[in-house]
Design an enzyme around this catalytic site. Structure first.
Site, PDB file in Angstrom:
ATOM      1  N   CYS A  89      48.942  43.498  47.950  1.00 55.70           N
ATOM      2  CA  CYS A  89      47.791  44.048  47.219  1.00 55.70           C
ATOM      3  C   CYS A  89      46.801  44.756  48.138  1.00 55.70           C
ATOM      4  CB  CYS A  89      47.090  42.955  46.423  1.00 55.70           C
ATOM      5  SG  CYS A  89      48.155  42.299  45.131  1.00 55.70           S
ATOM      6  N   HIS A  93      40.635  46.449  44.199  1.00 53.77           N
ATOM      7  CA  HIS A  93      42.039  46.269  43.826  1.00 53.77           C
ATOM      8  C   HIS A  93      42.062  45.549  42.481  1.00 53.77           C
ATOM      9  CE1 HIS A  93      45.958  44.702  43.393  1.00 53.77           C
ATOM     10  NE2 HIS A  93      45.600  43.465  43.676  1.00 53.77           N
ATOM     11  N   ASN A 112      48.206  44.512  37.135  1.00 53.43           N
ATOM     12  CA  ASN A 112      48.025  44.558  38.590  1.00 53.43           C
ATOM     13  C   ASN A 112      49.215  45.310  39.181  1.00 53.43           C
ATOM     14  OD1 ASN A 112      48.151  43.960  41.338  1.00 53.43           O
ATOM     15  ND2 ASN A 112      47.410  41.867  41.101  1.00 53.43           N
TER      16      ASN A 112
HETATM   17  C1  LIG Z   1      47.019  33.441  37.079  1.00 53.80           C
HETATM   18  C2  LIG Z   1      45.742  33.047  36.342  1.00 53.80           C
HETATM   19  C3  LIG Z   1      45.390  34.087  35.308  1.00 53.80           C
HETATM   20  C4  LIG Z   1      46.023  31.720  35.655  1.00 53.80           C
HETATM   21  O1  LIG Z   1      44.853  31.282  35.003  1.00 53.80           O
HETATM   22  P1  LIG Z   1      44.412  29.758  35.129  1.00 53.80           P
HETATM   23  O2  LIG Z   1      43.196  29.602  34.341  1.00 53.80           O
HETATM   24  O3  LIG Z   1      44.365  29.454  36.591  1.00 53.80           O
HETATM   25  O4  LIG Z   1      45.583  29.046  34.396  1.00 53.80           O
HETATM   26  P2  LIG Z   1      46.544  27.881  34.926  1.00 53.80           P
HETATM   27  O5  LIG Z   1      47.543  28.415  35.896  1.00 53.80           O
HETATM   28  O6  LIG Z   1      45.693  26.728  35.354  1.00 53.80           O
HETATM   29  O7  LIG Z   1      47.287  27.526  33.601  1.00 53.80           O
HETATM   30  C5  LIG Z   1      46.602  26.990  32.483  1.00 53.80           C
HETATM   31  C6  LIG Z   1      47.607  26.739  31.389  1.00 53.80           C
HETATM   32  O8  LIG Z   1      48.083  27.986  30.862  1.00 53.80           O
HETATM   33  C7  LIG Z   1      49.502  28.022  30.911  1.00 53.80           C
HETATM   34  N1  LIG Z   1      49.926  29.389  31.160  1.00 53.80           N
HETATM   35  C8  LIG Z   1      50.219  29.998  32.326  1.00 53.80           C
HETATM   36  N2  LIG Z   1      50.553  31.266  32.115  1.00 53.80           N
HETATM   37  C9  LIG Z   1      50.469  31.489  30.804  1.00 53.80           C
HETATM   38  C10 LIG Z   1      50.701  32.598  29.976  1.00 53.80           C
HETATM   39  N3  LIG Z   1      51.082  33.778  30.482  1.00 53.80           N
HETATM   40  N4  LIG Z   1      50.508  32.465  28.650  1.00 53.80           N
HETATM   41  C11 LIG Z   1      50.137  31.314  28.116  1.00 53.80           C
HETATM   42  N5  LIG Z   1      49.902  30.208  28.846  1.00 53.80           N
HETATM   43  C12 LIG Z   1      50.071  30.299  30.167  1.00 53.80           C
HETATM   44  C13 LIG Z   1      49.871  27.089  32.023  1.00 53.80           C
HETATM   45  O9  LIG Z   1      51.186  26.631  31.868  1.00 53.80           O
HETATM   46  C14 LIG Z   1      48.850  26.005  31.864  1.00 53.80           C
HETATM   47  O10 LIG Z   1      49.247  25.149  30.821  1.00 53.80           O
HETATM   48  P3  LIG Z   1      48.986  23.570  30.898  1.00 53.80           P
HETATM   49  O11 LIG Z   1      47.499  23.434  30.969  1.00 53.80           O
HETATM   50  O12 LIG Z   1      49.575  23.089  29.638  1.00 53.80           O
HETATM   51  O13 LIG Z   1      49.667  23.112  32.136  1.00 53.80           O
HETATM   52  C15 LIG Z   1      44.575  32.871  37.327  1.00 53.80           C
HETATM   53  O14 LIG Z   1      44.751  31.734  38.126  1.00 53.80           O
HETATM   54  C16 LIG Z   1      44.367  34.063  38.188  1.00 53.80           C
HETATM   55  O15 LIG Z   1      44.043  35.121  37.735  1.00 53.80           O
HETATM   56  N6  LIG Z   1      44.515  33.897  39.516  1.00 53.80           N
HETATM   57  C17 LIG Z   1      44.392  34.987  40.437  1.00 53.80           C
HETATM   58  C18 LIG Z   1      45.645  35.785  40.347  1.00 53.80           C
HETATM   59  C19 LIG Z   1      45.545  37.076  41.068  1.00 53.80           C
HETATM   60  O16 LIG Z   1      44.545  37.712  41.113  1.00 53.80           O
HETATM   61  N7  LIG Z   1      46.682  37.464  41.625  1.00 53.80           N
HETATM   62  C20 LIG Z   1      46.798  38.669  42.300  1.00 53.80           C
HETATM   63  C21 LIG Z   1      46.170  38.566  43.619  1.00 53.80           C
HETATM   64  S1  LIG Z   1      46.223  40.033  44.390  1.00 53.80           S
END
Ligand SMILES: CC(C)(COP(=O)(O)OP(=O)(O)OC[C@H]1O[C@@H](n2cnc3c(N)ncnc32)[C@H](O)[C@@H]1OP(=O)(O)O)[C@@H](O)C(=O)NCCC(=O)NCCS
Length: 335
Positions: free
Chosen positions: A115, A262, A292
């Protein structure tokens, strides 16, 4: 010492639009979850047979950037190509672009900083131009994520975020003092390499080994992301590296005309916007449309913002990125 400036910009995204509802047909996810957590409404995916690849999309973006710079391929002295999804394991995309664009034997360098790839690539171009070694450097960020994502419920935490596309910039020698790329600032922290990674195939995970360890699964072939850990690190590093760039130029947040973060996650961009007390007009986001696109996200957003007339001569433009590695960086540009 010369100065360097961005003389042309272009981007290309595949035509195939994949909405959140489309994803919910192949995995257990839904539009509300994706929008609430990431801001993404849709993204583009290469469609089998549409003729695209990481390098080909890079060429399409580069052709537009070259035309806008009023240059031809003969003017390009150096290609810097950033991607985490090259067409082939090796060689990288730079030489493929050089071949497809019928360029002479100019050097081609691949940047593997995910990224942060475009900010790193711009920094490389900037150094070569400022020292006088090269006059025009073609910088490309391009990604074909869709070919390598786990499009089942198992992969939903990662797969809903990423999209395909390419952006390009021409970095050109200039003699105008106080304008152009003022400075770039790069960092990495390999201690967190595995928190956002794709481990195989690689020399640590050759194909036979992966198959032996996971007879029924193909997990090592898919990206892994510790989402919350990435989020927490991203908001801190974005702020740090923007501040570092501003301070290096005796500037403050009040001087920023346009921040192009980004496009990792709309929530991360909004957090950074709030920290620097910027208005909606001072931050450009398009993750809603493209997801992204990793190394391509900044050049796509920068091009769109410029096309929309949101960047004018004299504006202070800040590029900032964070991603896998971890790596992060910023570029401070007087347009
Ligand atoms: C990835 C991201 C959106 C996940 O959001 P979050 O609030 O952390 O969610 P979690 O991973 O804790 O998951 C919460 C729940 O949603 C579920 N879940 C994950 N992906 C899902 C999806 N696409 N749709 C529905 N549910 C989903 C999980 O299984 C989890 O369920 P559970 O509570 O029953 O275990 C978030 O962590 C994020 O944006 N992180 C940064 C990612 C990023 O910027 N990456 C690029 C870097 S350059």
């Amino acid at each position: 010492m010369y100065t360097s400036k961005i003389s042309g910009l272009g981007y290309y995204v595949p035509e195939n639009v994949v909405t959140n509802d489309d994803l919910s047909k192949v995995m257990d996810t839904n539009d509300a979850w994706i929008q609430e957590r990431t801001g993404i409404k849709e993204r583009r995916h290469i469609k089998k047979g549409d003729g695209n690849s990481t390098s080909i999309m890079g060429v399409k973006a580069a052709e537009i950037a070259l035309e806008r710079a009023n240059l031809t391929t003969d003017d390009i002295d150096f290609i810097v190509f950033a991607t985490l999804s090259p067409d082939m394991y090796f060689p990288g995309g730079g030489v493929r672009v050089q071949d497809m664009m019928n360029m002479s034997t100019v050097p081609a360098l691949d940047v593997r900083n995910q990224c942060s790839g475009f900010v790193y690539a711009i920094s490389v171009a900037d150094q070569f131009v400022k020292t006088g070694m090269y006059k025009n450097v073609l910088v490309i960020g391009s990604e074909n994520h869709s070919g390598g994502l786990d499009m089942t419920t198992r992969g939903r935490g990662v797969s809903v975020i990423f999209g395909d596309g390419a952006g390009a910039a021409v970095v050109t020698r200039s003699e105008e003092k106080g304008s152009g790329i003022l400075s770039t600032h790069l960092h990495s922290e390999g201690a967190h390499a595995k928190e956002l990674s794709l481990e195989g195939p690689s020399t640590e995970h050759w194909v036979p080994e992966i198959i032996a360890e996971n007879p029924q699964e193909d997990i090592p072939y898919y990206p892994y992301m510790n989402g919350q850990f990435v989020f927490k690190n991203a908001v801190v590093r974005f702020s740090e590296v923007i501040n570092e760039g501003l301070q290096a130029n005796n500037l403050s947040a009040a001087d920023i005309d346009m921040l192009i973060p980004h496009q990792a996650n709309l929530r991360i961009s909004q957090f950074v916007q709030k920290q620097f007390q910027l208005s909606d007009d001072q931050v450009y986001n398009n993750i809603q449309k493209y997801g992204n696109t990793t190394a391509a996200s900044i050049p796509i957003a920068l091009t769109e913002a410029w096309e929309a007339g949101k960047i004018k001569k004299g504006d202070l433009v800040v590029l900032a990125a964070f991603g896998s590695g971890f790596t992060w960086g910023s570029a401070i540009i007087r347009w």
